[in-house]
Design an enzyme around this catalytic site. Structure first.
Site, PDB file in Angstrom:
ATOM      1  N   SER A  41       0.883  -1.085  -0.058  1.00  0.00           N
ATOM      2  CA  SER A  41      -0.236  -0.092  -0.188  1.00  0.00           C
ATOM      3  C   SER A  41       0.848   1.258  -0.118  1.00  0.00           C
ATOM      4  CB  SER A  41      -1.087  -0.047   1.278  1.00  0.00           C
ATOM      5  OG  SER A  41      -0.458   0.178   2.369  1.00  0.00           O
ATOM      6  N   ASN A  42       2.034   1.267   0.669  1.00  0.00           N
ATOM      7  CA  ASN A  42       2.886   2.327   0.500  1.00  0.00           C
ATOM      8  C   ASN A  42       3.411   2.569  -0.824  1.00  0.00           C
ATOM      9  OD1 ASN A  42       3.400   3.817   3.245  1.00  0.00           O
ATOM     10  ND2 ASN A  42       3.305   1.720   3.840  1.00  0.00           N
ATOM     11  N   ILE A 120      16.326  -7.386   6.903  1.00  0.00           N
ATOM     12  CA  ILE A 120      17.322  -6.301   7.518  1.00  0.00           C
ATOM     13  C   ILE A 120      18.244  -6.342   6.293  1.00  0.00           C
ATOM     14  CG2 ILE A 120      19.241  -6.397   9.206  1.00  0.00           C
ATOM     15  CD1 ILE A 120      17.547  -7.746  11.294  1.00  0.00           C
ATOM     16  N   ASN A 135      13.298   4.350   4.717  1.00  0.00           N
ATOM     17  CA  ASN A 135      12.771   3.434   5.067  1.00  0.00           C
ATOM     18  C   ASN A 135      11.390   3.949   5.883  1.00  0.00           C
ATOM     19  OD1 ASN A 135      11.822   0.761   5.929  1.00  0.00           O
ATOM     20  ND2 ASN A 135      12.351   1.038   7.919  1.00  0.00           N
ATOM     21  N   HIS A 137       8.783   3.099   9.097  1.00  0.00           N
ATOM     22  CA  HIS A 137       8.496   2.305  10.173  1.00  0.00           C
ATOM     23  C   HIS A 137       7.457   2.733  10.866  1.00  0.00           C
ATOM     24  CE1 HIS A 137       9.917  -0.563  13.219  1.00  0.00           C
ATOM     25  NE2 HIS A 137       9.547   0.449  13.972  1.00  0.00           N
ATOM     26  N   VAL A 172      19.310  -1.137  12.871  1.00  0.00           N
ATOM     27  CA  VAL A 172      18.081  -1.299  12.226  1.00  0.00           C
ATOM     28  C   VAL A 172      17.142   0.140  13.091  1.00  0.00           C
ATOM     29  CG1 VAL A 172      15.964  -2.227  12.533  1.00  0.00           C
ATOM     30  CG2 VAL A 172      18.011  -3.634  12.114  1.00  0.00           C
ATOM     31  N   ASP A 173      16.554   0.691  12.110  1.00  0.00           N
ATOM     32  CA  ASP A 173      15.526   1.761  12.576  1.00  0.00           C
ATOM     33  C   ASP A 173      16.268   2.828  13.461  1.00  0.00           C
ATOM     34  OD1 ASP A 173      13.516   0.158  11.157  1.00  0.00           O
ATOM     35  OD2 ASP A 173      13.093  -0.778  13.006  1.00  0.00           O
ATOM     36  N   GLU A 202       0.901   6.901   6.987  1.00  0.00           N
ATOM     37  CA  GLU A 202       2.176   6.637   6.240  1.00  0.00           C
ATOM     38  C   GLU A 202       1.931   6.958   4.697  1.00  0.00           C
ATOM     39  OE1 GLU A 202       3.787   2.659   8.578  1.00  0.00           O
ATOM     40  OE2 GLU A 202       2.816   2.236   6.720  1.00  0.00           O
TER      41      GLU A 202
HETATM   42  C1  GAR Z   1       3.915  -0.652   6.753  1.00  0.00           C
HETATM   43  O1  GAR Z   1       3.146  -0.417   8.132  1.00  0.00           O
HETATM   44  C2  GAR Z   1       5.330  -0.446   7.005  1.00  0.00           C
HETATM   45  O2  GAR Z   1       5.421   0.811   8.193  1.00  0.00           O
HETATM   46  C3  GAR Z   1       5.522  -1.739   7.746  1.00  0.00           C
HETATM   47  O3  GAR Z   1       5.123  -2.523   6.762  1.00  0.00           O
HETATM   48  C4  GAR Z   1       4.062  -2.064   6.266  1.00  0.00           C
HETATM   49  C5  GAR Z   1       4.029  -2.487   5.102  1.00  0.00           C
HETATM   50  O4  GAR Z   1       2.582  -2.097   4.264  1.00  0.00           O
HETATM   51  N1  GAR Z   1       7.213  -1.741   7.808  1.00  0.00           N
HETATM   52  C6  GAR Z   1       7.941  -2.084   8.724  1.00  0.00           C
HETATM   53  O5  GAR Z   1       7.324  -2.592   9.730  1.00  0.00           O
HETATM   54  C7  GAR Z   1       9.281  -2.054   8.560  1.00  0.00           C
HETATM   55  N2  GAR Z   1      10.057  -2.633   9.926  1.00  0.00           N
HETATM   56  P1  GAR Z   1       2.526  -1.895   3.059  1.00  0.00           P
HETATM   57  O6  GAR Z   1       2.808  -3.273   2.131  1.00  0.00           O
HETATM   58  O7  GAR Z   1       0.853  -1.997   2.778  1.00  0.00           O
HETATM   59  O8  GAR Z   1       2.987  -0.681   2.422  1.00  0.00           O
END
Ligand code: GAR
Length: 215
Positions: A41-42, A120, A135, A137, A172-173, A202
């Site tokens: 979705s992002n 990672i 990234n 998060h 990480v992060d 996001e």
């Molecule tokens: C998002 O919420 C992102 O913040 C998270 O995965 C999701 C992906 O959603 N990322 C992490 O947790 C990274 N550590 P999406 O596939 O619908 O964009």
């Protein structure tokens, strides 16, 4: 509580101040290589910002590591080439990252956008694109780093969580933060409702943060 139902606090800019397109030439435009592991979705929010002219960039490729990832369907619908690099086919994280770098270079990418990339990454990738790997998060970093961030925040009892776009560094992060949105945790929330509200934010801050970093 109702003011939090519809609104979130975004820093450093608010919704109406997201940088607008700066009409770059094709040669100047940032070329975003997106990496996703799941729903995407992002990825879609970023591509829509590009295709609507809100974000002056190009998206020549999306790389995904899980053959079942729904991001591939979004890529087909949006007309973005997608390449699967299954992490199970590589002996180490470094080997996977080497293959990723090769695909990104093949597509003349100069910004790497991790959008729900659940592996990672190593210096093999980070050093190939110095200070050009971003990234997102799902927490207000530096709180709740690592996996299951939404669950960590939910179970901790904090009343406000959020999401963060940051530069990627080997720890990480932990890279420099570009933009965050704060999202309240409501009494009525479940993990699913909280995640849904986080994702709304996001999808706003990631294109805006890319415009700030790569603009
Ligand atoms: C998002 O919420 C992102 O913040 C998270 O995965 C999701 C992906 O959603 N990322 C992490 O947790 C990274 N550590 P999406 O596939 O619908 O964009």
């Amino acid at each position: 509580m109702t003011i939090w139902d519809q609104h979130a606090l975004i820093s450093p800019v608010i919704d109406s101040e997201i940088p607008s397109s700066s009409s770059k030439t094709t040669n100047d435009r940032p070329r975003l290589g997106i990496m996703a592991s799941g729903s995407g979705s992002n990825f879609e929010a970023i591509v829509q910002a590009v295709q609507s002219g809100q974000l002056d960039a190009e998206v020549p490729i999306v790389i995904y590591n899980n053959p079942q990832a729904a991001v591939v369907d979004r890529a087909a619908r949006l007309g973005i080439p997608a390449v699967c690099l299954n992490h199970r086919d590589y002996a180490s994280r470094e080997a996977l990252d080497g293959a990723i770098v090769a695909v990104l270079r093949d597509h003349n990418v100069n910004w790497v956008i991790m959008a729900g990339w659940m592996r990672i990454v190593t210096p093999v990738l980070i050093n190939a694109f110095p200070e050009h790997v971003l990234n997102i998060h799902p927490s207000l970093l530096p709180s709740f780093k690592g996996g299951r961030a939404i669950e960590q925040a939910f179970q901790s009892g904090v009343k406000i969580t959020g999401c963060t776009v940051h530069y990627v560094v080997p720890e990480v992060d932990s890279g420099k933060i570009i933009m965050q949105a704060a999202v309240p945790i409501l009494e009525t929330d479940t993990l699913e409702t909280l995640q849904a509200r986080l994702q709304v934010q996001e999808h706003k801050i990631y294109p805006a943060a890319i415009a700030i970093a790569a603009g």
